[in-house]
Design a protein around this motif. Structure first.
Motif: not given
Length: 179
Positions: A33, A37, A54, A57, A78-79, A82-83
């Protein structure tokens, strides 16, 4: 209707994420992750914040995981989201590191061919950059990437092909010419 009820029952039957489960997720996916990111956002500190967000979340949505077999795709989705949120944020659009720190050299050439490759990947449009990052840096298959992005597999395949072609043109004459 019946399928929706079964899914709700499955979700309701899940227990909240335990400390051991979160530790397992951090151990299993944390480094990947962070790499994703960093590549996506281009800033290590911002990437660390994104990974933390992340995980928050993931923790909050833990009972909502639809299929335990698709856990990695769910975590990466999800990651990526978020980015994307970070890139869309007002702060990111308004603040430039060059403006904040004028003594930093701007537009410096990368020192290595790998640095040049990363620079060219980051210069791609987001729709091409994300498939390259997920495919080559997270080792995800086209089907998994499609699930993460919510796009058909054919769309992901086309984006991956086009991204490779763009990189090939930009990197002609270097060691990455045969992408």
């Amino acid at each position: 209707m019946e399928a929706l009820k079964k899914e709700r029952d499955f979700v309701a039957s899940q227990t909240p994420c335990t400390q051991q489960q979160m530790e397992r997720l951090v151990d299993e996916y944390g480094n990947g992750m962070l790499r994703l990111c960093c590549m996506y956002l281009g800033d290590v500190h911002l990437a660390q914040d994104a990974v933390q967000d992340a995980f928050v979340k993931i923790y909050r949505a833990w009972p909502a995981i639809p299929d335990p077999a698709a856990e990695k795709a769910w975590v990466m989705k999800i990651t990526v989201n978020v980015c994307k949120d970070y890139l869309r944020s007002a702060w990111k659009r308004r603040v430039s590191l060059v403006d904040q720190y004028p003594e930093l050299p701007a537009g410096q050439e990368p020192r290595s061919e790998e640095g040049r490759l990363i620079q060219e990947i980051m210069a791609l449009k987001p729709k091409y950059r994300e498939v390259i990052l997920l495919h080559y840096y997270q080792q995800l298959r086209v089907g998994e990437i499609a699930a993460i992005l919510g796009a058909p597999q054919s769309t992901v395949s086309i984006r991956l092909h086009r991204a490779r072609e763009l990189l090939k043109k930009r990197l002609e004459g270097g060691p990455y010419e045969d992408l």
